[in-house]
Design a protein around this motif. Structure first.
Motif, PDB file in Angstrom:
ATOM      1  N   VAL A   1      -1.140  -1.861  -4.349  1.00 49.00           N
ATOM      2  CA  VAL A   1      -0.369  -2.319  -5.505  1.00 49.00           C
ATOM      3  C   VAL A   1      -0.449  -3.839  -5.574  1.00 49.00           C
ATOM      4  O   VAL A   1      -0.114  -4.535  -4.609  1.00 49.00           O
ATOM      5  N   HIS A   2      -0.906  -4.351  -6.702  1.00 50.17           N
ATOM      6  CA  HIS A   2      -1.216  -5.777  -6.843  1.00 50.17           C
ATOM      7  C   HIS A   2      -0.545  -6.330  -8.090  1.00 50.17           C
ATOM      8  O   HIS A   2      -0.470  -5.642  -9.116  1.00 50.17           O
ATOM      9  N   PRO A   3      -0.059  -7.573  -8.059  1.00 49.51           N
ATOM     10  CA  PRO A   3       0.636  -8.132  -9.231  1.00 49.51           C
ATOM     11  C   PRO A   3      -0.275  -8.482 -10.398  1.00 49.51           C
ATOM     12  O   PRO A   3       0.204  -8.736 -11.505  1.00 49.51           O
ATOM     13  N   GLY A   4      -1.585  -8.509 -10.175  1.00 52.08           N
ATOM     14  CA  GLY A   4      -2.511  -8.906 -11.223  1.00 52.08           C
ATOM     15  C   GLY A   4      -2.943 -10.354 -11.078  1.00 52.08           C
ATOM     16  O   GLY A   4      -2.311 -11.149 -10.371  1.00 52.08           O
ATOM     17  N   SER A   5      -4.036 -10.715 -11.749  1.00 51.13           N
ATOM     18  CA  SER A   5      -4.630 -12.044 -11.602  1.00 51.13           C
ATOM     19  C   SER A   5      -5.169 -12.530 -12.938  1.00 51.13           C
ATOM     20  O   SER A   5      -5.254 -11.783 -13.907  1.00 51.13           O
ATOM     21  N   VAL A   6      -5.545 -13.799 -12.932  1.00 54.72           N
ATOM     22  CA  VAL A   6      -6.265 -14.393 -14.058  1.00 54.72           C
ATOM     23  C   VAL A   6      -7.447 -15.179 -13.502  1.00 54.72           C
ATOM     24  O   VAL A   6      -7.452 -15.585 -12.336  1.00 54.72           O
ATOM     25  N   GLY A   7      -8.458 -15.372 -14.335  1.00 48.45           N
ATOM     26  CA  GLY A   7      -9.601 -16.192 -13.981  1.00 48.45           C
ATOM     27  C   GLY A   7     -10.004 -17.041 -15.168  1.00 48.45           C
ATOM     28  O   GLY A   7      -9.677 -16.710 -16.318  1.00 48.45           O
TER      29      GLY A   7
ATOM     30  N   PRO B   1     -10.820   0.024  -9.482  1.00 49.82           N
ATOM     31  CA  PRO B   1      -9.844   1.014  -9.928  1.00 49.82           C
ATOM     32  C   PRO B   1      -9.749   2.260  -9.057  1.00 49.82           C
ATOM     33  O   PRO B   1      -8.806   3.032  -9.208  1.00 49.82           O
ATOM     34  N   GLY B   2     -10.681   2.423  -8.138  1.00 45.40           N
ATOM     35  CA  GLY B   2     -10.587   3.555  -7.229  1.00 45.40           C
ATOM     36  C   GLY B   2      -9.576   3.357  -6.109  1.00 45.40           C
ATOM     37  O   GLY B   2      -9.190   4.334  -5.447  1.00 45.40           O
ATOM     38  N   MET B   3      -9.126   2.095  -5.901  1.00 42.03           N
ATOM     39  CA  MET B   3      -8.202   1.862  -4.787  1.00 42.03           C
ATOM     40  C   MET B   3      -7.094   0.857  -5.062  1.00 42.03           C
ATOM     41  O   MET B   3      -6.195   0.708  -4.257  1.00 42.03           O
ATOM     42  N   THR B   4      -7.135   0.158  -6.209  1.00 42.03           N
ATOM     43  CA  THR B   4      -6.061  -0.790  -6.501  1.00 42.03           C
ATOM     44  C   THR B   4      -5.799  -0.837  -7.995  1.00 42.03           C
ATOM     45  O   THR B   4      -6.707  -0.581  -8.812  1.00 42.03           O
ATOM     46  N   ASN B   5      -4.552  -1.174  -8.354  1.00 38.60           N
ATOM     47  CA  ASN B   5      -4.209  -1.321  -9.768  1.00 38.60           C
ATOM     48  C   ASN B   5      -4.366  -2.766 -10.231  1.00 38.60           C
ATOM     49  O   ASN B   5      -3.905  -3.115 -11.332  1.00 38.60           O
ATOM     50  N   GLU B   6      -4.999  -3.617  -9.427  1.00 46.36           N
ATOM     51  CA  GLU B   6      -5.160  -5.021  -9.815  1.00 46.36           C
ATOM     52  C   GLU B   6      -5.878  -5.133 -11.155  1.00 46.36           C
ATOM     53  O   GLU B   6      -6.948  -4.574 -11.365  1.00 46.36           O
ATOM     54  N   ARG B   7      -5.261  -5.882 -12.040  1.00 41.34           N
ATOM     55  CA  ARG B   7      -5.813  -6.119 -13.361  1.00 41.34           C
ATOM     56  C   ARG B   7      -6.043  -7.615 -13.521  1.00 41.34           C
ATOM     57  O   ARG B   7      -5.177  -8.413 -13.176  1.00 41.34           O
ATOM     58  N   VAL B   8      -7.199  -7.981 -14.056  1.00 39.13           N
ATOM     59  CA  VAL B   8      -7.538  -9.393 -14.216  1.00 39.13           C
ATOM     60  C   VAL B   8      -7.932  -9.659 -15.661  1.00 39.13           C
ATOM     61  O   VAL B   8      -8.725  -8.909 -16.250  1.00 39.13           O
ATOM     62  N   ARG B   9      -7.363 -10.697 -16.224  1.00 38.72           N
ATOM     63  CA  ARG B   9      -7.829 -11.199 -17.513  1.00 38.72           C
ATOM     64  C   ARG B   9      -8.582 -12.497 -17.250  1.00 38.72           C
ATOM     65  O   ARG B   9      -8.062 -13.408 -16.600  1.00 38.72           O
ATOM     66  N   VAL B  10      -9.806 -12.566 -17.755  1.00 41.39           N
ATOM     67  CA  VAL B  10     -10.652 -13.751 -17.585  1.00 41.39           C
ATOM     68  C   VAL B  10     -10.755 -14.461 -18.924  1.00 41.39           C
ATOM     69  O   VAL B  10     -11.034 -13.836 -19.961  1.00 41.39           O
ATOM     70  N   PHE B  11     -10.525 -15.764 -18.901  1.00 37.18           N
ATOM     71  CA  PHE B  11     -10.532 -16.586 -20.104  1.00 37.18           C
ATOM     72  C   PHE B  11     -11.765 -17.476 -20.146  1.00 37.18           C
ATOM     73  O   PHE B  11     -12.303 -17.865 -19.105  1.00 37.18           O
ATOM     74  N   LEU B  12     -12.169 -17.820 -21.353  1.00 33.70           N
ATOM     75  CA  LEU B  12     -13.146 -18.878 -21.564  1.00 33.70           C
ATOM     76  C   LEU B  12     -12.390 -20.123 -21.995  1.00 33.70           C
ATOM     77  O   LEU B  12     -11.622 -20.093 -22.970  1.00 33.70           O
TER      78      LEU B  12
ATOM     79  N   VAL C   1       0.849  -1.179   0.000  1.00 28.10           N
ATOM     80  CA  VAL C   1       0.000   0.000   0.000  1.00 28.10           C
ATOM     81  C   VAL C   1       0.888   1.233   0.000  1.00 28.10           C
ATOM     82  O   VAL C   1       1.827   1.329   0.796  1.00 28.10           O
ATOM     83  N   ARG C   2       0.588   2.150  -0.907  1.00 29.97           N
ATOM     84  CA  ARG C   2       1.337   3.400  -0.939  1.00 29.97           C
ATOM     85  C   ARG C   2       0.355   4.560  -1.061  1.00 29.97           C
ATOM     86  O   ARG C   2      -0.796   4.379  -1.498  1.00 29.97           O
ATOM     87  N   THR C   3       0.811   5.742  -0.673  1.00 29.22           N
ATOM     88  CA  THR C   3       0.032   6.961  -0.825  1.00 29.22           C
ATOM     89  C   THR C   3       0.707   7.848  -1.853  1.00 29.22           C
ATOM     90  O   THR C   3       1.883   8.203  -1.698  1.00 29.22           O
ATOM     91  N   ASP C   4      -0.007   8.162  -2.925  1.00 26.91           N
ATOM     92  CA  ASP C   4       0.481   9.087  -3.946  1.00 26.91           C
ATOM     93  C   ASP C   4      -0.106  10.467  -3.718  1.00 26.91           C
ATOM     94  O   ASP C   4      -1.287  10.605  -3.374  1.00 26.91           O
ATOM     95  N   ARG C   5       0.720  11.487  -3.913  1.00 24.98           N
ATOM     96  CA  ARG C   5       0.265  12.875  -3.882  1.00 24.98           C
ATOM     97  C   ARG C   5       0.120  13.322  -5.334  1.00 24.98           C
ATOM     98  O   ARG C   5       1.099  13.576  -6.025  1.00 24.98           O
TER      99      ARG C   5
END
Length: 212
Positions: A54-60, A128-139, A32-36
């Protein structure tokens, strides 16, 4: 200024100036960091503090069998105090690994299945209001169960003993609409598959499609 491209709304990259940052916490997975942040305001600028996880990202993975049933697993989620039905998912924790291979690994380890056919279903920022976590979901389709003698991993902690269920797509959609399912990847993935089915799955992206 228009928010749409030729076929509808399009999110675009943008980065406002950061006057300074301070790390508040660093854990095993997130920090967790605080940006000005300098925020445009007419002819002047003002500084606003924004806390970021700050998050490394995920997949589903939304697994769909030949009878159009969705594969779900049930997992204990301590922060919300619930057992949630979810798609197999996991962190992007192997440097350089293609996201669809990460997804295939999670499908195998969490549900015990492999898939013959992979497509990109959707890309989302979870909050997106509090984390940069990005997820790609696959079929994933063309699923087959991995034989017991080929399993070379052990499920531990919340993953130990997770039940697997095959739910007809229409029933899964109804469960979402009733508010019975709460995991965001399950909700978004199920509704996205339902929409994709209406067009005969024609518009799905390749598993290695670029992330915008």
């Amino acid at each position: 200024m228009t928010a749409t491209g030729g076929t509808g709304p399009v999110d675009v990259p943008e980065q406002w100036e950061v006057a300074g940052s301070e790390e508040r916490f660093k854990g095993r997975v997130v920090q967790v960091r605080t940006d000005r942040v300098r925020m445009p305001n007419g002819d002047t600028t003002e500084i606003a503090e924004r806390d970021i996880v700050v998050h490394p990202g995920s997949v589903g993975v939304i697994g769909l069998d030949d009878d159009e049933r969705v594969l779900l697993i049930r997992q204990y989620r301590h922060p919300v105090g619930r057992l949630l039905w979810e798609p197999p998912a996991g962190l992007r924790d192997v440097d350089g690994e293609p996201t669809w291979r990460t997804a295939a690994r999670e499908l195998a380890e969490e549900a015990g299945y492999r898939a013959r056919e992979w497509h990109t279903l959707l890309d989302v920022f979870t909050s997106p209001g509090m984390t940069n976590e990005r997820v790609r979901v696959f079929l994933a389709r063309g699923l087959t169960e991995i034989p017991a003698d080929e399993v070379d991993f052990e499920r531990i902690h919340e993953e130990a003993g997770m039940p697997v269920a095959w739910v007809p797509l229409e029933e899964a959609v109804a469960a979402v609409r009733r508010g019975d399912l709460h995991n965001p990847l399950a909700v978004m993935g199920i509704l996205s598959v339902y929409a994709a089915r209406a067009t005969g799955y024609r518009d799905l992206r390749a598993p290695d499609a670029p992330e915008g």
